[in-house]
Design a protein around this motif. Sequence first.
Motif, short mmCIF file in Angstrom:
data_model
loop_
_atom_site.label_atom_id
_atom_site.label_comp_id
_atom_site.label_asym_id
_atom_site.label_seq_id
_atom_site.Cartn_x
_atom_site.Cartn_y
_atom_site.Cartn_z
N ASP A 69 -9.77 8.23 -0.11
CA ASP A 69 -9.48 8.62 1.21
C ASP A 69 -8.57 7.59 2.17
N LEU A 70 -7.32 8.05 2.46
CA LEU A 70 -6.69 7.05 3.19
C LEU A 70 -7.32 6.68 4.66
N ARG A 71 -8.06 7.60 5.04
CA ARG A 71 -8.62 7.35 6.31
C ARG A 71 -9.76 6.13 6.31
N ALA A 101 -5.35 14.33 -9.93
CA ALA A 101 -4.49 14.91 -10.82
C ALA A 101 -3.33 13.81 -10.51
N HIS A 102 -2.99 13.68 -9.22
CA HIS A 102 -2.08 12.75 -8.75
C HIS A 102 -2.33 11.36 -9.23
N ALA A 103 -3.45 10.82 -9.10
CA ALA A 103 -3.97 9.51 -9.62
C ALA A 103 -3.61 9.36 -11.02
N LEU A 142 0.72 -1.18 -0.03
CA LEU A 142 -0.20 -0.15 -0.01
C LEU A 142 0.84 1.37 -0.01
N GLU A 143 0.92 1.89 -1.18
CA GLU A 143 1.56 3.11 -1.25
C GLU A 143 0.64 4.22 -0.61
N ALA A 144 0.74 4.77 0.27
CA ALA A 144 -0.30 5.85 0.94
C ALA A 144 0.21 7.08 0.86
N GLY A 145 -0.67 8.03 -0.15
CA GLY A 145 -0.35 9.09 -0.53
C GLY A 145 0.44 9.19 -1.56
N ALA A 146 0.05 8.68 -2.78
CA ALA A 146 0.87 8.23 -4.02
C ALA A 146 1.55 9.65 -4.69
N GLY A 147 1.13 10.64 -4.49
CA GLY A 147 1.88 11.85 -5.00
C GLY A 147 1.91 11.86 -6.52
N VAL A 148 3.31 12.03 -7.12
CA VAL A 148 3.45 11.81 -8.59
C VAL A 148 4.02 10.53 -8.54
N GLY A 149 4.12 9.59 -7.66
CA GLY A 149 4.42 8.06 -7.86
C GLY A 149 5.89 7.86 -7.72
N ASN A 150 6.55 8.49 -6.96
CA ASN A 150 7.91 8.13 -6.83
C ASN A 150 8.24 6.97 -6.17
N THR A 151 7.31 6.77 -4.89
CA THR A 151 7.48 5.58 -4.47
C THR A 151 6.82 4.38 -5.05
N THR A 152 5.87 4.66 -5.69
CA THR A 152 5.24 3.63 -6.47
C THR A 152 6.05 3.10 -7.68
N VAL A 176 -2.73 4.89 -3.34
CA VAL A 176 -3.75 5.61 -2.96
C VAL A 176 -3.56 7.03 -2.75
N THR A 177 -4.48 7.97 -3.35
CA THR A 177 -4.40 9.39 -3.43
C THR A 177 -5.71 9.78 -3.57
N ASP A 178 -5.91 11.05 -2.74
CA ASP A 178 -7.19 11.80 -2.88
C ASP A 178 -7.09 12.81 -3.88
N ASP A 179 -6.17 13.04 -4.69
CA ASP A 179 -6.06 14.12 -5.62
C ASP A 179 -6.12 13.30 -7.10
N LEU A 183 5.79 19.10 -3.97
CA LEU A 183 6.00 19.75 -2.70
C LEU A 183 6.89 19.07 -2.02
N HIS A 184 7.19 17.82 -2.21
CA HIS A 184 8.30 16.91 -1.35
C HIS A 184 9.27 15.97 -2.12
N HIS A 185 9.91 15.40 -1.34
CA HIS A 185 11.03 14.83 -1.83
C HIS A 185 10.86 13.39 -2.17
N ALA A 195 4.53 5.37 3.67
CA ALA A 195 4.10 6.70 3.42
C ALA A 195 5.21 7.65 3.44
N HIS A 196 5.54 7.71 2.34
CA HIS A 196 6.74 8.67 2.00
C HIS A 196 6.23 10.17 1.57
N GLY A 197 6.44 11.16 2.76
CA GLY A 197 6.15 12.47 2.83
C GLY A 197 4.63 12.55 2.75
C1 LIG Z 1 3.68 14.61 -1.26
S1 LIG Z 1 2.84 13.32 -1.94
C2 LIG Z 1 3.83 11.92 -1.26
C3 LIG Z 1 4.67 11.41 -2.22
C4 LIG Z 1 4.64 10.23 -2.58
N1 LIG Z 1 4.42 9.20 -1.74
C5 LIG Z 1 5.74 9.85 -3.53
O1 LIG Z 1 6.48 8.88 -3.39
O2 LIG Z 1 5.81 10.35 -4.87
C6 LIG Z 1 1.31 13.14 -0.86
C7 LIG Z 1 0.08 12.60 -1.45
O3 LIG Z 1 -0.74 12.11 -0.35
C8 LIG Z 1 -2.23 12.44 -0.69
N2 LIG Z 1 -2.93 12.40 0.58
C9 LIG Z 1 -2.84 13.32 1.37
N3 LIG Z 1 -3.74 13.28 2.28
C10 LIG Z 1 -4.52 12.20 1.98
C11 LIG Z 1 -5.56 11.32 2.32
N4 LIG Z 1 -6.29 11.91 3.56
N5 LIG Z 1 -6.36 10.31 1.70
C12 LIG Z 1 -5.68 10.24 0.50
N6 LIG Z 1 -4.55 10.79 0.04
C13 LIG Z 1 -4.09 11.83 0.58
C14 LIG Z 1 -2.09 13.68 -1.43
O4 LIG Z 1 -3.04 13.76 -2.42
C15 LIG Z 1 -0.73 13.57 -2.43
O5 LIG Z 1 -1.06 12.53 -3.44
#
Ligand SMILES: C[S@@+](CC[C@H](N)C(=O)[O-])C[C@H]1O[C@@H](n2cnc3c(N)ncnc32)[C@H](O)[C@@H]1O
Lengths: 250, 294
Positions: free
Chosen positions: A80-82, A58-60, A29-39, A53-56, B292-294, A96-98
């Motif tokens: 939502d990760l909750r 555009a990120h998805a 489970l990559e929680a908060g996938a962002g732009v997919g670095n950890t994925t 998983v992401t709630d955004d 936003l992040h690394h 959960a990277h960042g």
């Molecule tokens: C900064 S990114 C993390 C970087 C990402 N892990 C990577 O490796 O590229 C944070 C992500 O967490 C998502 N996020 C924040 N709160 C969330 C929530 N409650 N449920 C789902 N996604 C969430 C944001 O939409 C974003 O996609």
Amino acid sequence: MAEETPSQTVPETVKAAIADRPVEGRVCLEAGAGVGNTTAGLLAAGAARVYAVTDDPAHAAAVRDRCGDATDRLVVVEGDLRQTPLRPDSVDLVTAHGLCNLLDPAALAAVAAEFSRVAAAGCHLVVDDYEPLPESAAVRDLFAVENAATELATGRSALTFYPASLLRRVFAGHGWTFDRERTLLDPVPWTASHLSAHAGVVTDAIAGLPPELGDPLERRAERLVEAIGEEFAGTMYSVAMTRPDGDETR
Amino acid sequence: METRPLGATGQESTVATFGAIALNWLEQEGANQMVEHVLDHGVNHFDVAPTYGDAELKLGPKLRQHREDIFLGCKTQERGYDGAAHKLERSLDRLGVDTIDLYQIHGLEYESELDEITGDDGALAAIREAKAEGKVDHLGLTSHGNPDLILDAIDRIDDLETLMFPLNPVVAGKDDDEYDYEAVLERASEENIGTLGIKAFAKGSWPPTSELPEEDRPYANWYEPVDTPEEIRDRFDFAASQGLSTVVTPGDPKLVSMVLDAASRYDGMDEATQRALIEQSRHDDSPVPEQLHH
Ligand SMILES: C[S@@+](CC[C@H](N)C(=O)[O-])C[C@H]1O[C@@H](n2cnc3c(N)ncnc32)[C@H](O)[C@@H]1O
């Protein structure tokens, strides 16, 4: 250097965070996938399946773009990760990277509970985030403006930097056992491109505010981006934890 | 200054190698001072090429005065036997010395060149002959070309003793094969081949000449360099901590002092700081501020 296409490059931070974790053949489970670095890192390391998983939206889309074509091992979940659609005891590795710095305390508590719900016995957890910045860091002023704007607009902070020691305790409270901590970045490079992304959050947040409230915040954010340029400050850590094999904690 | 074995050559090179192209931009007197300055810092490995304008000629006087203290690397862009034999004589002549310690095939770029230099009538034959005659001590290769090509060269040149190639945080942060000089470094270490790092101080390409004409560039480098003492130190420490034998100083004389200072103070760099530099350049490079992040 040649023009960069959105390449498969996995950041060194991600590599360092998962290098000593079992990824190959595991369900992640990559929680908060962002732009997919950890994925991308998990897939490259041979994960059997990654739920990103992401709630955004555009990120998805970005994660699908970057990694989706290449594999049938990826499931991008917009949610939502909750409260994820994942089944209990179904995940071998949670990353959960960042992520946590984007969760306020209430959301953090809910997300920690959700990780514990979906984790299988023996599951690994990697939480990578930023230590609170030192008083002397100029970027703190920018993050303060960002938080002020989002507090006014939504009633919630945009950013909370949790010490590693605190996150360890939060997850320990959910039955996770501490395994190791390492420093991913020391110092953290807040580049011009990071700073303008943060200023962008301010611009988005004030869209719903009256101009007399929002405009000064936006101007201040822009001035700070200009004045700071780029700053090296703070550290980024990686904490790894595991769940006991027999799950007696729930 | 720290020294490290240069592969199996028997030479212990200082962790900084003086890139003598810097002398090309100085008058003779300034060049002499520069060489004394570099030697004062303890640097014992110099690198020059016939294509660096007058650098060979300007290095000559001080090189001859301090011949015993300097391990001298030179290069040839010739790929054939006759050309290489001829250019070697010319370099010996211009430098005013009897021996070049390390003679390197300069700027390998294409597979076909590799065929040419390794052929019966190729440059390597000339260099090997010169080795037998005592005019050259060791054989090397330089390239900022495709890492795969350099790996091929390692396979195909059995007596290769050193390699010179780019290494910096920009390159180290990219996984793509075309930037995988780390694979070259790894392979060279396995084969006990000495490694010299170039472009350690590169920040990026110069803007197009339509925006910044060549004569308006503030530095005489191939690339736009980092130029503050802190950045120079970070970049030096980064390159030196990757496991290279030695790091070549940049081409502009204005930057050399800062690099020598960094090299003298070199004391390793931990991995979290190395990653910080890689992350910095990764984001410098990205055209859209989306993260936003690394
Ligand atoms: C900064 S990114 C993390 C970087 C990402 N892990 C990577 O490796 O590229 C944070 C992500 O967490 C998502 N996020 C924040 N709160 C969330 C929530 N409650 N449920 C789902 N996604 C969430 C944001 O939409 C974003 O996609």
